[in-house]
Design a protein around this motif. Structure first.
Motif, PDB file in Angstrom:
ATOM      1  N   TYR A  28       7.752   3.957  -2.599  1.00 24.31           N
ATOM      2  CA  TYR A  28       7.977   2.521  -2.711  1.00 24.31           C
ATOM      3  C   TYR A  28       6.652   1.780  -2.890  1.00 24.31           C
ATOM      4  O   TYR A  28       5.670   2.060  -2.200  1.00 24.31           O
ATOM      5  CB  TYR A  28       8.692   1.995  -1.466  1.00 24.31           C
ATOM      6  CG  TYR A  28      10.193   2.163  -1.525  1.00 24.31           C
ATOM      7  CD1 TYR A  28      11.030   1.082  -1.786  1.00 24.31           C
ATOM      8  CD2 TYR A  28      10.768   3.404  -1.347  1.00 24.31           C
ATOM      9  CE1 TYR A  28      12.405   1.236  -1.848  1.00 24.31           C
ATOM     10  CE2 TYR A  28      12.147   3.570  -1.412  1.00 24.31           C
ATOM     11  CZ  TYR A  28      12.955   2.487  -1.664  1.00 24.31           C
ATOM     12  OH  TYR A  28      14.304   2.637  -1.732  1.00 24.31           O
ATOM     13  N   LEU A  29       6.679   0.819  -3.827  1.00 24.24           N
ATOM     14  CA  LEU A  29       5.512  -0.014  -4.110  1.00 24.24           C
ATOM     15  C   LEU A  29       5.909  -1.480  -4.033  1.00 24.24           C
ATOM     16  O   LEU A  29       7.023  -1.849  -4.418  1.00 24.24           O
ATOM     17  CB  LEU A  29       4.968   0.270  -5.515  1.00 24.24           C
ATOM     18  CG  LEU A  29       4.345   1.639  -5.762  1.00 24.24           C
ATOM     19  CD1 LEU A  29       4.144   1.847  -7.256  1.00 24.24           C
ATOM     20  CD2 LEU A  29       3.022   1.751  -5.037  1.00 24.24           C
ATOM     21  N   PRO A  30       5.022  -2.340  -3.557  1.00 24.36           N
ATOM     22  CA  PRO A  30       5.347  -3.770  -3.528  1.00 24.36           C
ATOM     23  C   PRO A  30       5.251  -4.398  -4.911  1.00 24.36           C
ATOM     24  O   PRO A  30       4.336  -4.103  -5.677  1.00 24.36           O
ATOM     25  CB  PRO A  30       4.274  -4.337  -2.586  1.00 24.36           C
ATOM     26  CG  PRO A  30       3.110  -3.406  -2.730  1.00 24.36           C
ATOM     27  CD  PRO A  30       3.706  -2.041  -2.955  1.00 24.36           C
ATOM     28  N   ILE A  31       6.240  -5.245  -5.245  1.00 28.32           N
ATOM     29  CA  ILE A  31       6.164  -6.070  -6.446  1.00 28.32           C
ATOM     30  C   ILE A  31       5.527  -7.409  -6.098  1.00 28.32           C
ATOM     31  O   ILE A  31       4.661  -7.917  -6.800  1.00 28.32           O
ATOM     32  CB  ILE A  31       7.564  -6.290  -7.049  1.00 28.32           C
ATOM     33  CG1 ILE A  31       8.140  -4.964  -7.531  1.00 28.32           C
ATOM     34  CG2 ILE A  31       7.505  -7.285  -8.210  1.00 28.32           C
ATOM     35  CD1 ILE A  31       9.541  -5.074  -8.086  1.00 28.32           C
ATOM     36  N   ASP A  32       5.979  -7.971  -4.996  1.00 27.66           N
ATOM     37  CA  ASP A  32       5.393  -9.187  -4.453  1.00 27.66           C
ATOM     38  C   ASP A  32       5.628  -9.167  -2.947  1.00 27.66           C
ATOM     39  O   ASP A  32       5.956  -8.120  -2.370  1.00 27.66           O
ATOM     40  CB  ASP A  32       5.990 -10.447  -5.107  1.00 27.66           C
ATOM     41  CG  ASP A  32       7.503 -10.487  -5.036  1.00 27.66           C
ATOM     42  OD1 ASP A  32       8.077 -10.040  -4.012  1.00 27.66           O
ATOM     43  OD2 ASP A  32       8.133 -10.963  -5.999  1.00 27.66           O
ATOM     44  N   ALA A  33       5.468 -10.313  -2.294  1.00 25.23           N
ATOM     45  CA  ALA A  33       5.575 -10.361  -0.839  1.00 25.23           C
ATOM     46  C   ALA A  33       6.972 -10.035  -0.332  1.00 25.23           C
ATOM     47  O   ALA A  33       7.146  -9.637   0.827  1.00 25.23           O
ATOM     48  CB  ALA A  33       5.158 -11.743  -0.337  1.00 25.23           C
ATOM     49  N   GLU A  34       7.988 -10.182  -1.191  1.00 23.94           N
ATOM     50  CA  GLU A  34       9.361  -9.998  -0.742  1.00 23.94           C
ATOM     51  C   GLU A  34      10.085  -8.832  -1.401  1.00 23.94           C
ATOM     52  O   GLU A  34      11.128  -8.401  -0.910  1.00 23.94           O
ATOM     53  CB  GLU A  34      10.165 -11.280  -1.001  1.00 23.94           C
ATOM     54  CG  GLU A  34       9.647 -12.498  -0.248  1.00 23.94           C
ATOM     55  CD  GLU A  34      10.470 -13.740  -0.534  1.00 23.94           C
ATOM     56  OE1 GLU A  34      11.318 -13.678  -1.450  1.00 23.94           O
ATOM     57  OE2 GLU A  34      10.267 -14.743   0.153  1.00 23.94           O
ATOM     58  N   LYS A  35       9.560  -8.308  -2.500  1.00 23.79           N
ATOM     59  CA  LYS A  35      10.292  -7.281  -3.247  1.00 23.79           C
ATOM     60  C   LYS A  35       9.480  -5.997  -3.346  1.00 23.79           C
ATOM     61  O   LYS A  35       8.253  -6.013  -3.397  1.00 23.79           O
ATOM     62  CB  LYS A  35      10.613  -7.783  -4.660  1.00 23.79           C
ATOM     63  CG  LYS A  35      11.538  -8.994  -4.697  1.00 23.79           C
ATOM     64  CD  LYS A  35      11.770  -9.428  -6.130  1.00 23.79           C
ATOM     65  CE  LYS A  35      12.641 -10.670  -6.203  1.00 23.79           C
ATOM     66  NZ  LYS A  35      12.816 -11.142  -7.600  1.00 23.79           N
ATOM     67  N   ASN A  36      10.220  -4.891  -3.370  1.00 27.95           N
ATOM     68  CA  ASN A  36       9.624  -3.582  -3.589  1.00 27.95           C
ATOM     69  C   ASN A  36      10.341  -2.889  -4.741  1.00 27.95           C
ATOM     70  O   ASN A  36      11.458  -3.254  -5.099  1.00 27.95           O
ATOM     71  CB  ASN A  36       9.751  -2.717  -2.329  1.00 27.95           C
ATOM     72  CG  ASN A  36       8.923  -3.231  -1.188  1.00 27.95           C
ATOM     73  OD1 ASN A  36       7.720  -2.962  -1.107  1.00 27.95           O
ATOM     74  ND2 ASN A  36       9.549  -3.975  -0.284  1.00 27.95           N
ATOM     75  N   THR A  37       9.678  -1.886  -5.296  1.00 25.92           N
ATOM     76  CA  THR A  37      10.318  -1.051  -6.305  1.00 25.92           C
ATOM     77  C   THR A  37      10.069   0.398  -5.950  1.00 25.92           C
ATOM     78  O   THR A  37       9.064   0.736  -5.308  1.00 25.92           O
ATOM     79  CB  THR A  37       9.786  -1.380  -7.720  1.00 25.92           C
ATOM     80  OG1 THR A  37      10.610  -0.756  -8.693  1.00 25.92           O
ATOM     81  CG2 THR A  37       8.343  -0.936  -7.901  1.00 25.92           C
ATOM     82  N   GLU A  38      10.983   1.282  -6.351  1.00 23.96           N
ATOM     83  CA  GLU A  38      10.916   2.687  -5.958  1.00 23.96           C
ATOM     84  C   GLU A  38      10.687   3.583  -7.162  1.00 23.96           C
ATOM     85  O   GLU A  38      11.442   3.550  -8.128  1.00 23.96           O
ATOM     86  CB  GLU A  38      12.208   3.106  -5.254  1.00 23.96           C
ATOM     87  CG  GLU A  38      12.197   4.554  -4.810  1.00 23.96           C
ATOM     88  CD  GLU A  38      13.550   5.019  -4.300  1.00 23.96           C
ATOM     89  OE1 GLU A  38      13.627   6.105  -3.717  1.00 23.96           O
ATOM     90  OE2 GLU A  38      14.548   4.285  -4.507  1.00 23.96           O
TER      91      GLU A  38
END
Length: 225
Positions: free
Chosen positions: A67-77
């Protein structure tokens, strides 16, 4: 008169039989497809890819379900991330059956099981592009290869290499990586990339669930496995 009646009945039964075939076909396909959940099918595909990658020559790091952060509220896997001394590879696993059709710039692709039964799913190249952008925000502007891998039962009607850094293949066609690694120079410091990635905070179960729900809401339940 008797034989005319028999002929009419035979024709009617034949018509009804063929009319039912699409329904029967769909039911059989659903049974074939749904004996595993999307999550289970995804894990099977990812594990098979991982086992193949572990046999590749050279030094590399392998991460799965990263998992990596996209922004302060969203992540992507990322399904599978291979940081190899010769390049960085992000794998999107689609363990689908059926005929896969799509163009690299389309928003949605299609998986078909018969002339009467198909489903749309979000373009996996674009899906993986999101992962790669998030990765580059962490490690910097390295060249990253976008590799989409479909299951053994898929029949691909898509361009296998729409750009020099994008590959679409079946899991049985991953041998191309041997040739690709053979022509790439050693260019990656595994230690530097590892030190960058280790700074990412682990994603807890609640954040993973929010990520899954966001994708399901946006692309549909069957479009994200």
């Amino acid at each position: 008169m008797f034989w005319i009646t028999v002929g009419i009945i035979a024709c009617l039964l034949a018509w009804l039989y063929h009319k039912q075939q699409p329904i029967k076909s769909i039911l059989m396909e659903e049974e074939m497809i749904d004996h595993l959940t999307n999550e289970e099918k995804g894990r099977v595909g990812e594990e098979e890819i991982a086992q193949f990658l572990k046999k590749l020559p050279g030094k590399f790091l392998l991460y799965n379900n990263f998992y990596l952060p996209i922004d302060a509220e969203k992540n992507t896997e990322i399904d599978l991330l291979m940081v190899h001394e010769k390049g960085i590879f992000v794998f999107e696993s689609k363990n689908y059956a059926g005929v896969i059709e799509g163009v690299s710039h389309d928003h949605f692709w299609t998986k078909s099981f018969s002339a009467t039964y198909n489903q749309r799913f979000y373009n996996p190249i674009k899906q993986n592009d999101t992962h790669i952008r998030a990765l580059k925000n962490i490690i910097g502007p390295y060249e990253v290869f976008n590799i989409v891998v479909f299951g053994r039962e898929a029949s691909l009607k898509v361009e296998s290499m729409p750009t020099p850094d994008v590959y679409v293949c079946k899991i049985t066609q991953l041998e191309f990586l041997y040739d690709l690694l053979g022509i790439l120079p050693k260019q990656i410091s595994l230690e530097i990339i590892r030190d960058e990635l280790v700074q990412i905070e682990p994603v807890d179960w609640e954040m993973k669930q929010q990520h899954i729900e966001r994708l399901q809401s946006r692309y549909g339940h069957k479009a994200i496995s």
